[in-house]
Design a protein around this motif. Sequence first.
Motif, PDB file in Angstrom:
ATOM      1  N   TYR A 156       0.837  -1.195   0.000  1.00  0.00           N
ATOM      2  CA  TYR A 156       0.000   0.000   0.000  1.00  0.00           C
ATOM      3  C   TYR A 156       0.876   1.251   0.000  1.00  0.00           C
ATOM      4  N   ARG A 157       1.903   1.254   0.845  1.00  0.00           N
ATOM      5  CA  ARG A 157       2.804   2.404   0.928  1.00  0.00           C
ATOM      6  C   ARG A 157       3.470   2.650  -0.417  1.00  0.00           C
ATOM      7  N   SER A 158       3.899   1.579  -1.085  1.00  0.00           N
ATOM      8  CA  SER A 158       4.544   1.711  -2.382  1.00  0.00           C
ATOM      9  C   SER A 158       3.578   2.280  -3.416  1.00  0.00           C
ATOM     10  N   ALA A 159       2.343   1.795  -3.411  1.00  0.00           N
ATOM     11  CA  ALA A 159       1.349   2.296  -4.374  1.00  0.00           C
ATOM     12  C   ALA A 159       1.048   3.769  -4.131  1.00  0.00           C
ATOM     13  N   GLN A 215       1.846   6.904  -6.704  1.00  0.00           N
ATOM     14  CA  GLN A 215       0.782   7.803  -7.151  1.00  0.00           C
ATOM     15  C   GLN A 215       1.115   9.253  -6.798  1.00  0.00           C
ATOM     16  N   GLU A 216       1.618   9.477  -5.606  1.00  0.00           N
ATOM     17  CA  GLU A 216       2.002  10.838  -5.208  1.00  0.00           C
ATOM     18  C   GLU A 216       3.110  11.372  -6.102  1.00  0.00           C
ATOM     19  N   TRP A 221       1.546  12.510  -9.247  1.00  0.00           N
ATOM     20  CA  TRP A 221       0.770  13.746  -9.086  1.00  0.00           C
ATOM     21  C   TRP A 221       1.676  14.957  -8.968  1.00  0.00           C
ATOM     22  N   THR A 222       2.732  14.835  -8.209  1.00  0.00           N
ATOM     23  CA  THR A 222       3.564  16.001  -7.931  1.00  0.00           C
ATOM     24  C   THR A 222       4.632  16.245  -8.975  1.00  0.00           C
ATOM     25  N   GLY A 223       5.038  15.254  -9.713  1.00  0.00           N
ATOM     26  CA  GLY A 223       6.115  15.437 -10.677  1.00  0.00           C
ATOM     27  C   GLY A 223       5.695  15.122 -12.082  1.00  0.00           C
ATOM     28  N   ARG A 224       4.488  15.492 -12.442  1.00  0.00           N
ATOM     29  CA  ARG A 224       4.013  15.119 -13.775  1.00  0.00           C
ATOM     30  C   ARG A 224       4.776  15.885 -14.857  1.00  0.00           C
ATOM     31  N   ASP A 225       4.885  15.296 -15.998  1.00  0.00           N
ATOM     32  CA  ASP A 225       5.585  15.878 -17.136  1.00  0.00           C
ATOM     33  C   ASP A 225       4.580  16.690 -17.940  1.00  0.00           C
ATOM     34  N   HIS A 226       4.848  17.974 -18.127  1.00  0.00           N
ATOM     35  CA  HIS A 226       3.881  18.866 -18.769  1.00  0.00           C
ATOM     36  C   HIS A 226       3.717  18.592 -20.260  1.00  0.00           C
ATOM     37  N   GLN A 227       4.742  18.057 -20.895  1.00  0.00           N
ATOM     38  CA  GLN A 227       4.619  17.810 -22.324  1.00  0.00           C
ATOM     39  C   GLN A 227       3.667  16.649 -22.600  1.00  0.00           C
ATOM     40  N   ASP A 228       3.586  15.693 -21.706  1.00  0.00           N
ATOM     41  CA  ASP A 228       2.744  14.532 -21.935  1.00  0.00           C
ATOM     42  C   ASP A 228       1.333  14.702 -21.392  1.00  0.00           C
ATOM     43  N   ASP A 229       1.049  15.773 -20.712  1.00  0.00           N
ATOM     44  CA  ASP A 229      -0.250  15.986 -20.093  1.00  0.00           C
ATOM     45  C   ASP A 229      -1.242  16.471 -21.153  1.00  0.00           C
ATOM     46  N   PRO A 230      -2.346  15.742 -21.384  1.00  0.00           N
ATOM     47  CA  PRO A 230      -3.303  16.150 -22.425  1.00  0.00           C
ATOM     48  C   PRO A 230      -3.971  17.483 -22.108  1.00  0.00           C
TER      49      PRO A 230
END
Length: 166
Positions: free
Chosen positions: A124-127, A131-132, A135-144
């Motif tokens: 659970y901790r790993s999942a 996920q966090e 959420w916090t380090g998403r790549d802006h070029q790949d974000d639709p």
Amino acid sequence: MSEELPPSDAAREEAADEVRASDADAWATACAEDLQAEKARRRTQYGTPPGSAADELKKLVDTLAEKLSGVQSPLLGAVAGPAAQQVVRQVVQQAKDAVEPVIERNPDVFDHLAAAGNELLAAYRSAVQDQERRWTGRDHQDDPRDQGGRRDGDDDAGPGERIDLD
């Protein structure tokens, strides 16, 4: 003067076996002493280590039984108080009598359940951490959502977007 004969081969082997046995005993004794000293040092530094899961469950049942037996119920009033307290003690003792034989017969089961619980917690901790991280380090070029272009320019100061409040 008496003349001593050299010991026979069998006597020499017997003496060598005695020396080896005493060396092995000395080594085992020294190891046991070192282990006891290390356990004592750790007990003084870290306190008493937790027991097995079955022992800890027994301690929990004993503590809960003690706490529940000592509870005074103001809701039942002064008349029903002693009778209600006696009923609580009986119920607690019955529950304790039902749980303890199960713990004593199957102590390994509780160790396995504790290990399984630790594995589930780790999964659970790993999942959650994965996920966090997404959420916090998403790549802006790949974000639709960013396909239409960003209004804040190309200053990549951080992972968040600048919001114009004017």
